[in-house]
Scaffold this motif. Structure first.
Motif, PDB file in Angstrom:
ATOM      1  N   MET A 148       0.826  -1.218   0.000  1.00 28.98           N
ATOM      2  CA  MET A 148       0.000   0.000   0.000  1.00 28.98           C
ATOM      3  C   MET A 148       0.855   1.262   0.000  1.00 28.98           C
ATOM      4  SD  MET A 148      -3.176  -0.950   2.544  1.00 28.98           S
ATOM      5  CE  MET A 148      -4.221   0.381   1.922  1.00 28.98           C
ATOM      6  N   GLY A 149       2.076   1.168   0.512  1.00 33.11           N
ATOM      7  CA  GLY A 149       2.983   2.312   0.504  1.00 33.11           C
ATOM      8  C   GLY A 149       2.390   3.515   1.211  1.00 33.11           C
ATOM      9  N   ASN A 150       2.515   4.686   0.578  1.00 32.60           N
ATOM     10  CA  ASN A 150       2.005   5.920   1.179  1.00 32.60           C
ATOM     11  C   ASN A 150       0.491   5.920   1.323  1.00 32.60           C
ATOM     12  OD1 ASN A 150       4.592   6.997   1.386  1.00 32.60           O
ATOM     13  ND2 ASN A 150       4.487   7.958  -0.640  1.00 32.60           N
ATOM     14  N   TYR A 151      -0.188   5.076   0.563  1.00 35.63           N
ATOM     15  CA  TYR A 151      -1.649   5.012   0.653  1.00 35.63           C
ATOM     16  C   TYR A 151      -2.102   4.365   1.969  1.00 35.63           C
ATOM     17  CZ  TYR A 151      -1.956   6.428  -4.231  1.00 35.63           C
ATOM     18  OH  TYR A 151      -1.866   7.125  -5.411  1.00 35.63           O
ATOM     19  N   THR A 164       7.308  -4.694  -6.929  1.00 37.07           N
ATOM     20  CA  THR A 164       6.445  -4.854  -8.098  1.00 37.07           C
ATOM     21  C   THR A 164       4.976  -4.742  -7.710  1.00 37.07           C
ATOM     22  OG1 THR A 164       8.088  -6.268  -9.173  1.00 37.07           O
ATOM     23  CG2 THR A 164       5.830  -6.385 -10.005  1.00 37.07           C
ATOM     24  N   PHE A 165       4.596  -5.411  -6.617  1.00 35.55           N
ATOM     25  CA  PHE A 165       3.213  -5.317  -6.146  1.00 35.55           C
ATOM     26  C   PHE A 165       2.884  -3.888  -5.718  1.00 35.55           C
ATOM     27  CE2 PHE A 165       3.583 -10.016  -4.906  1.00 35.55           C
ATOM     28  CZ  PHE A 165       2.985 -10.417  -6.072  1.00 35.55           C
ATOM     29  N   ARG A 166       3.854  -3.206  -5.066  1.00 35.33           N
ATOM     30  CA  ARG A 166       3.608  -1.831  -4.640  1.00 35.33           C
ATOM     31  C   ARG A 166       3.398  -0.915  -5.844  1.00 35.33           C
ATOM     32  NH1 ARG A 166       7.490  -1.324  -1.284  1.00 35.33           N
ATOM     33  NH2 ARG A 166       9.048  -0.239  -2.525  1.00 35.33           N
ATOM     34  N   ASN A 167       4.216  -1.092  -6.875  1.00 35.46           N
ATOM     35  CA  ASN A 167       4.041  -0.297  -8.093  1.00 35.46           C
ATOM     36  C   ASN A 167       2.669  -0.547  -8.715  1.00 35.46           C
ATOM     37  OD1 ASN A 167       6.594   0.814  -7.857  1.00 35.46           O
ATOM     38  ND2 ASN A 167       7.549  -0.664  -9.239  1.00 35.46           N
ATOM     39  N   ALA A 212      -4.221   2.821  -7.965  1.00 35.50           N
ATOM     40  CA  ALA A 212      -4.767   3.947  -7.219  1.00 35.50           C
ATOM     41  C   ALA A 212      -4.806   5.208  -8.082  1.00 35.50           C
ATOM     42  CB  ALA A 212      -3.944   4.191  -5.958  1.00 35.50           C
ATOM     43  N   GLN A 213      -3.778   5.403  -8.884  1.00 31.84           N
ATOM     44  CA  GLN A 213      -3.750   6.574  -9.761  1.00 31.84           C
ATOM     45  C   GLN A 213      -4.853   6.494 -10.805  1.00 31.84           C
ATOM     46  OE1 GLN A 213       0.318   6.430 -11.136  1.00 31.84           O
ATOM     47  NE2 GLN A 213       1.070   7.678  -9.432  1.00 31.84           N
ATOM     48  N   ARG A 214      -5.051   5.307 -11.370  1.00 34.33           N
ATOM     49  CA  ARG A 214      -6.123   5.146 -12.364  1.00 34.33           C
ATOM     50  C   ARG A 214      -7.496   5.366 -11.737  1.00 34.33           C
ATOM     51  NH1 ARG A 214      -2.907   0.694 -14.155  1.00 34.33           N
ATOM     52  NH2 ARG A 214      -4.251  -0.730 -12.963  1.00 34.33           N
ATOM     53  N   GLY A 245      -7.320   7.843  -6.759  1.00 33.89           N
ATOM     54  CA  GLY A 245      -7.121   7.779  -5.316  1.00 33.89           C
ATOM     55  C   GLY A 245      -8.228   7.084  -4.558  1.00 33.89           C
ATOM     56  N   ASP A 246      -9.164   6.474  -5.273  1.00 42.02           N
ATOM     57  CA  ASP A 246     -10.289   5.770  -4.639  1.00 42.02           C
ATOM     58  C   ASP A 246      -9.811   4.394  -4.164  1.00 42.02           C
ATOM     59  OD1 ASP A 246     -12.595   4.491  -3.863  1.00 42.02           O
ATOM     60  OD2 ASP A 246     -13.746   5.061  -5.641  1.00 42.02           O
ATOM     61  N   LEU A 247      -9.448   4.299  -2.884  1.00 43.84           N
ATOM     62  CA  LEU A 247      -8.902   3.056  -2.350  1.00 43.84           C
ATOM     63  C   LEU A 247      -9.943   1.943  -2.327  1.00 43.84           C
ATOM     64  CD1 LEU A 247      -6.598   4.309   0.554  1.00 43.84           C
ATOM     65  CD2 LEU A 247      -6.038   3.828  -1.838  1.00 43.84           C
TER      66      LEU A 247
END
Length: 213
Positions: free
Chosen positions: A89-92, A185-188, A194-196, A199-201
């Motif tokens: 999920m990183g920063n999300y 790879t999964f994080r990317n 999320a970008q597509r 930002g709607d998680l």
């Protein structure tokens, strides 16, 4: 799905298959509950994986759900799914609610187990060599178990990143196959999704499945 991610999925499954095949010769006596030794921990999991595959292989895919449930029960204490999911999920992760975090961790775990299981069910014998067996220093918290996957055509390096928890249990927290870091790879993939989605998680989590892996 990109060509790069398709290659990652192929190498991921191949790594799982060859790991199970090559380490299947280890002794059950050696591979008892040695959670404090990361090398023997992998050996123990491999023996149990082979037993699970043998039990379900003949009836697969009709028994797919039972097979996946068995795998998930086996791997829950050996792979730190929650840690990996948080990194994916990183920063999300900070933006997500506690409910979203928990739901993504469960969804990610199920998807990874299904990908793992589908790869393992048809494994073929290949050679794998453990190249860095060593002593675990007192107080050591991290290490990498390195192997080489050898087929007639080529050799692929396989690395398991492992972390020791406060309980002393060693758990897998990442895998690198042929230079491809699966965690990154999964994080990317999560970031791109999320970008597509603007930002709607909720959309990202609901769309994440074993088909994503």
């Amino acid at each position: 799905m990109s060509n790069v991610f398709m290659a990652v999925k192929k190498w991921f499954c191949m790594g799982l298959l060859t790991l199970a095949s090559a380490l299947g010769v280890v002794s059950l006596t050696i591979a008892q509950d040695n959670a404090s030794d990361p090398y023997q921990q992998i050996e123990q999991v491999t023996v149990e994986l082979l037993e699970t595959i043998a039990k379900h292989k003949d009836a697969y895919p009709e028994n797919e759900k039972a097979y996946f449930n068995s795998l998930e029960g086996l791997l829950l204490g050996r792979i730190d799914f929650a840690f990996i999911a948080r990194n994916v999920m990183g920063n999300y992760y900070k933006q997500a609610t506690p409910e979203q975090r928990a739901r993504f961790a469960a969804t990610f775990r199920s998807g990874l187990v299904e990908t793992y299981g589908r790869g393992l069910i048809g494994y073929e014998n290949q050679e794998i060599v453990l190249v860095n067996v060593g002593q675990v220093a007192e107080g050591q918290r991290r290490l990498t178990v390195k192997q080489e996957i050898r087929s007639a055509e080529t050799v692929y390096p396989l690395e398991y990143s492992m972390a020791r928890k406060k309980t002393g249990q060693w758990m897998v927290v990442n895998v690198v196959i042929n230079g491809i870091n699966l965690g990154k790879t999964f994080r990317n993939q999560f970031v791109q999704s999320a970008q597509r989605a603007g930002g709607d998680l909720e959309q990202v989590i609901n769309g994440w499945s074993s088909k994503s892996l």
